[in-house]
Design an enzyme around this catalytic site. Structure first.
Site, PDB file in Angstrom:
ATOM      1  N   ASP A   7       0.749  -1.150  -0.101  1.00 55.04           N
ATOM      2  CA  ASP A   7       0.036  -0.088  -0.116  1.00 55.04           C
ATOM      3  C   ASP A   7       0.887   1.262  -0.015  1.00 55.04           C
ATOM      4  O   ASP A   7       0.522   2.204   0.346  1.00 55.04           O
ATOM      5  CB  ASP A   7      -1.059   0.124   1.193  1.00 55.04           C
ATOM      6  CG  ASP A   7      -0.226  -0.081   2.517  1.00 55.04           C
ATOM      7  OD1 ASP A   7       0.968  -0.200   2.608  1.00 55.04           O
ATOM      8  OD2 ASP A   7      -0.834   0.231   3.555  1.00 55.04           O
ATOM      9  N   HIS A  42      24.711   2.074 -17.175  1.00 58.65           N
ATOM     10  CA  HIS A  42      23.602   2.295 -16.045  1.00 58.65           C
ATOM     11  C   HIS A  42      23.771   1.801 -14.759  1.00 58.65           C
ATOM     12  O   HIS A  42      22.525   1.296 -14.194  1.00 58.65           O
ATOM     13  CB  HIS A  42      22.384   1.876 -16.846  1.00 58.65           C
ATOM     14  CG  HIS A  42      21.991   2.791 -18.001  1.00 58.65           C
ATOM     15  ND1 HIS A  42      20.925   2.704 -18.932  1.00 58.65           N
ATOM     16  CD2 HIS A  42      22.703   4.072 -18.370  1.00 58.65           C
ATOM     17  CE1 HIS A  42      21.042   3.508 -19.856  1.00 58.65           C
ATOM     18  NE2 HIS A  42      21.870   4.474 -19.554  1.00 58.65           N
ATOM     19  N   ASP A  93      26.490  10.382 -12.342  1.00 61.91           N
ATOM     20  CA  ASP A  93      25.856  10.805 -13.275  1.00 61.91           C
ATOM     21  C   ASP A  93      24.511  11.016 -12.804  1.00 61.91           C
ATOM     22  O   ASP A  93      23.686  10.197 -12.230  1.00 61.91           O
ATOM     23  CB  ASP A  93      25.650   9.845 -14.660  1.00 61.91           C
ATOM     24  CG  ASP A  93      24.731  10.239 -15.795  1.00 61.91           C
ATOM     25  OD1 ASP A  93      23.940  11.099 -15.678  1.00 61.91           O
ATOM     26  OD2 ASP A  93      24.930   9.529 -16.755  1.00 61.91           O
ATOM     27  N   ASP A 137      20.828  16.875 -16.363  1.00 63.34           N
ATOM     28  CA  ASP A 137      21.466  15.685 -16.419  1.00 63.34           C
ATOM     29  C   ASP A 137      22.934  15.788 -16.732  1.00 63.34           C
ATOM     30  O   ASP A 137      23.391  16.241 -17.720  1.00 63.34           O
ATOM     31  CB  ASP A 137      20.816  14.901 -17.733  1.00 63.34           C
ATOM     32  CG  ASP A 137      21.289  13.357 -18.147  1.00 63.34           C
ATOM     33  OD1 ASP A 137      22.160  12.928 -17.301  1.00 63.34           O
ATOM     34  OD2 ASP A 137      21.077  12.869 -19.152  1.00 63.34           O
ATOM     35  N   HIS A 161      28.268   4.294 -26.564  1.00 62.89           N
ATOM     36  CA  HIS A 161      26.984   4.999 -26.539  1.00 62.89           C
ATOM     37  C   HIS A 161      26.992   6.184 -27.268  1.00 62.89           C
ATOM     38  O   HIS A 161      27.967   6.534 -28.151  1.00 62.89           O
ATOM     39  CB  HIS A 161      26.557   5.291 -25.119  1.00 62.89           C
ATOM     40  CG  HIS A 161      27.525   6.163 -24.372  1.00 62.89           C
ATOM     41  ND1 HIS A 161      27.423   7.541 -24.548  1.00 62.89           N
ATOM     42  CD2 HIS A 161      28.333   5.933 -23.416  1.00 62.89           C
ATOM     43  CE1 HIS A 161      28.501   8.156 -23.942  1.00 62.89           C
ATOM     44  NE2 HIS A 161      28.904   7.042 -23.236  1.00 62.89           N
ATOM     45  N   HIS A 208      21.478  13.421 -26.021  1.00 65.10           N
ATOM     46  CA  HIS A 208      20.176  13.290 -26.273  1.00 65.10           C
ATOM     47  C   HIS A 208      19.275  14.664 -25.899  1.00 65.10           C
ATOM     48  O   HIS A 208      19.951  15.586 -25.255  1.00 65.10           O
ATOM     49  CB  HIS A 208      19.337  12.216 -25.522  1.00 65.10           C
ATOM     50  CG  HIS A 208      20.027  12.479 -24.007  1.00 65.10           C
ATOM     51  ND1 HIS A 208      19.044  13.114 -22.995  1.00 65.10           N
ATOM     52  CD2 HIS A 208      20.943  11.737 -23.344  1.00 65.10           C
ATOM     53  CE1 HIS A 208      19.782  12.758 -21.824  1.00 65.10           C
ATOM     54  NE2 HIS A 208      20.772  12.039 -22.042  1.00 65.10           N
ATOM     55  N   HIS A 256      15.460  11.711 -21.132  1.00 62.00           N
ATOM     56  CA  HIS A 256      15.569  11.547 -22.596  1.00 62.00           C
ATOM     57  C   HIS A 256      14.392  12.004 -23.066  1.00 62.00           C
ATOM     58  O   HIS A 256      13.277  11.551 -23.355  1.00 62.00           O
ATOM     59  CB  HIS A 256      15.901   9.846 -22.888  1.00 62.00           C
ATOM     60  CG  HIS A 256      17.002   9.380 -22.240  1.00 62.00           C
ATOM     61  ND1 HIS A 256      17.197   8.064 -21.614  1.00 62.00           N
ATOM     62  CD2 HIS A 256      18.160  10.021 -21.817  1.00 62.00           C
ATOM     63  CE1 HIS A 256      18.309   8.049 -21.347  1.00 62.00           C
ATOM     64  NE2 HIS A 256      18.964   9.038 -21.039  1.00 62.00           N
ATOM     65  N   GLU A 268      27.613  14.128 -23.977  1.00 66.29           N
ATOM     66  CA  GLU A 268      28.352  13.556 -23.046  1.00 66.29           C
ATOM     67  C   GLU A 268      29.207  12.332 -23.530  1.00 66.29           C
ATOM     68  O   GLU A 268      28.901  11.128 -23.421  1.00 66.29           O
ATOM     69  CB  GLU A 268      27.155  12.717 -22.214  1.00 66.29           C
ATOM     70  CG  GLU A 268      25.971  12.314 -23.024  1.00 66.29           C
ATOM     71  CD  GLU A 268      25.077  11.690 -22.142  1.00 66.29           C
ATOM     72  OE1 GLU A 268      25.404  10.806 -21.328  1.00 66.29           O
ATOM     73  OE2 GLU A 268      23.596  11.636 -22.095  1.00 66.29           O
ATOM     74  N   TYR A 294      35.394   4.007 -21.394  1.00 64.28           N
ATOM     75  CA  TYR A 294      35.279   2.953 -20.558  1.00 64.28           C
ATOM     76  C   TYR A 294      36.302   1.827 -20.716  1.00 64.28           C
ATOM     77  O   TYR A 294      35.920   0.903 -21.881  1.00 64.28           O
ATOM     78  CB  TYR A 294      33.804   2.458 -20.680  1.00 64.28           C
ATOM     79  CG  TYR A 294      33.008   3.485 -20.514  1.00 64.28           C
ATOM     80  CD1 TYR A 294      32.310   4.290 -19.477  1.00 64.28           C
ATOM     81  CD2 TYR A 294      32.260   4.058 -21.826  1.00 64.28           C
ATOM     82  CE1 TYR A 294      31.689   5.338 -19.727  1.00 64.28           C
ATOM     83  CE2 TYR A 294      31.610   5.073 -21.907  1.00 64.28           C
ATOM     84  CZ  TYR A 294      31.078   5.862 -20.674  1.00 64.28           C
ATOM     85  OH  TYR A 294      30.323   6.825 -20.754  1.00 64.28           O
ATOM     86  N   ARG A 336      33.153   9.716 -17.898  1.00 64.02           N
ATOM     87  CA  ARG A 336      32.174  10.467 -18.886  1.00 64.02           C
ATOM     88  C   ARG A 336      32.126  11.874 -18.293  1.00 64.02           C
ATOM     89  O   ARG A 336      32.204  12.181 -16.999  1.00 64.02           O
ATOM     90  CB  ARG A 336      31.025   9.649 -18.721  1.00 64.02           C
ATOM     91  CG  ARG A 336      29.678  10.407 -19.707  1.00 64.02           C
ATOM     92  CD  ARG A 336      28.621   9.410 -19.898  1.00 64.02           C
ATOM     93  NE  ARG A 336      27.765   8.986 -18.675  1.00 64.02           N
ATOM     94  CZ  ARG A 336      28.009   7.777 -18.078  1.00 64.02           C
ATOM     95  NH1 ARG A 336      28.482   6.963 -18.705  1.00 64.02           N
ATOM     96  NH2 ARG A 336      26.853   7.706 -16.944  1.00 64.02           N
ATOM     97  N   GLU A 386      29.396  15.165 -18.854  1.00 61.70           N
ATOM     98  CA  GLU A 386      28.233  15.410 -19.450  1.00 61.70           C
ATOM     99  C   GLU A 386      27.666  16.828 -19.158  1.00 61.70           C
ATOM    100  O   GLU A 386      27.843  17.413 -17.771  1.00 61.70           O
ATOM    101  CB  GLU A 386      27.140  14.333 -19.223  1.00 61.70           C
ATOM    102  CG  GLU A 386      25.866  14.840 -19.785  1.00 61.70           C
ATOM    103  CD  GLU A 386      24.755  13.791 -19.184  1.00 61.70           C
ATOM    104  OE1 GLU A 386      24.739  12.931 -18.230  1.00 61.70           O
ATOM    105  OE2 GLU A 386      23.862  13.516 -19.920  1.00 61.70           O
TER     106      GLU A 386
HETATM  107 MN   LIG Z   1      22.417  11.913 -20.587  1.00 62.37          MN
END
Ligand SMILES: [Mn+2]
Length: 441
Positions: free
Chosen positions: A43, A247, A264, A275, A354, A358, A365, A389, A393, A410, A412
């Protein structure tokens, strides 16, 4: 939740957007429903987040609500917001509701009604139209109702009504509108990017005293919450080789002195997302190998940022960044061959897998495509907001020189495309010197 003054600005923007939508549609009936509250467990629910399209047109943030627009000759003939009625007993438990009476004034909507009248108002207004605009597939109960309406109209077309001619996806129009941000949206995105940047500053300061990724995350989220924001998506706080998982979101591994920490994360402010990604050394000082990788990614990001201007395509931006990353990988000895062959054979993809960025807006996104239906690259236009970004890696694998293994970087930023070029909206420390100075500050 927006403050009263901010709420008024959002409301006047939503009113203008409804008028714009009517102009685009010409004739038809628009139906949008709010997102349902999402159950977390038993709940308990997740914090409520309205559907982006519904919020874009109403500024309203309560579940169990709907917007009906009757559009004739490019103008709104009738607009109705349906929402939950006031109910003292339920409000005692779950908080105040706006209710139809106050909603009419505060949201500047011509008509409001209790959501219990949804079905009758729907069939009432729909009878005047033969084109329906909605988001098919997002609300199963509404889909079923619309199919019933369509089949009933066909079965009873002996009288004057024509059958429904088309069930249209309103996102075609709303995406085109959302792609180019209006003044109010740019203000909110600027604020979301600023709060996101502040979160990164806090995370960098916290890293020297953090034994675990979760402590870095706590500092980041504290900065978001104290600025009146939430996070727009689950933050990624990845130390050491966890940064190579794109991710990663466990955020519970130890932070070692020799690690780089990749964060990130973006704040959501009044529905708008930031972002931002920064990568920084847990010790406050980059090692030589970390510095080498970092500077390649930074150079690639600089190149890509320079390419952000109206008329340029995503692939142009991608290509300039990829070339810099590929050359860097050759210099590091991680890719063999000439720049031409490395690019042609896409060897760099083992280390960069990647895309460069975006669209950013109500969704992290956000709506918008890199290519149009014909497969042609869509050029950037003023008013778009994008992320830039690039990353590298380097896997922790035996064929990689030991000092480089498991390094993930990375960088960004959030960028507004302007008439003359761009405005970078985010601003956390980014060069190695600035990062090291800030961590030690
Ligand atoms: Mn991003």
């Amino acid at each position: 939740m927006p403050s009263a003054a901010l709420g008024a600005i959002i409301v006047s923007a939503t009113r203008r957007r409804r008028t714009q939508l009517a102009k685009r549609i010409g004739d038809g009936f628009v139906i949008l429903t709010a997102a349902a509250a999402a159950c977390r467990s038993r709940d308990t629910n997740y914090p409520y987040r309205p559907d982006s399209y519904f919020y874009y047109l109403t500024g309203f943030v309560e579940p169990q609500s709907a917007l009906l627009l009757s559009v004739k000759a490019g103008r709104i003939a009738r607009e109705i917001l349906l929402c939950r009625g006031r109910d003292r007993r339920t409000e005692q438990w779950n908080g105040e509701r706006l209710g139809p009476l106050r909603a009419r004034r505060q949201l500047q909507i011509e008509e409001t009604a209790d959501i219990m009248y949804f079905d009758s108002l729907l069939s009432d207004v729909v009878s005047e139209h033969d084109h329906l605009y909605c988001l098919p597939g997002t609300d199963a109960a509404l889909d079923a109702k619309l199919i019933t309406i369509i089949s009933n109209r066909r079965a009873h077309n002996r009288d004057s009504t024509t059958p429904i001619q088309a069930l249209c996806d309103v996102s075609l129009h709303l995406d085109a509108m959302r792609l180019i941000k209006d003044t109010e949206e740019i203000e909110l995105l600027r604020k979301a990017a600023q709060i996101s940047s502040d979160g990164h500053r806090a995370a960098m300061r916290a890293v020297r005293y953090s034994k675990n990724e979760m402590q870095v995350e706590a500092a980041l989220v504290a900065a978001f919450r104290s600025a009146g924001a939430h996070y727009a998506f689950e933050p990624i706080v990845a130390s050491g080789k966890n940064a190579c998982t794109l991710h990663y979101c466990a955020n519970n591994a130890p932070v070692r002195q020799r690690h780089l920490v990749l964060v990130d994360a973006g704040a959501e402010y009044c529905g708008y997302a930031g972002d931002v990604t920064r990568t920084f050394p847990a010790s406050g000082k980059f090692t030589e190998a970390q510095a080498d990788v970092y500077d390649i990614v930074l150079a690639a990001q600089k190149k890509a940022l320079t390419a952000i201007k109206p008329g340029n395509t995503w692939s142009a931006i991608e290509n300039t960044a990829t070339r810099t990353l590929a050359q860097g990988l050759i210099d590091l000895g991680l890719c063999k061959g000439t720049i031409k062959t490395v690019l042609k054979k896409s060897n760099y993809q083992r280390f960069y897998m990647h895309r460069i960025g975006h669209f950013l807006g109500l969704d992290v996104h956000d709506v918008g495509r890199h290519k149009n239906i014909a497969g042609k690259q869509e050029p950037l236009r003023a008013g778009m907001v994008v992320t830039v970004e690039p990353g590298l890696y380097i896997p922790d694998e035996p064929d990689i020189p030991a000092p480089l293994r498991g390094i993930g970087v990375r960088i960004e930023d959030d960028v507004l495309v302007t008439d003359n070029g761009k405005e970078v909206l985010s601003g956390a420390p980014k060069t190695r010197t600035d990062i090291e100075a800030w961590i030690h500050g």
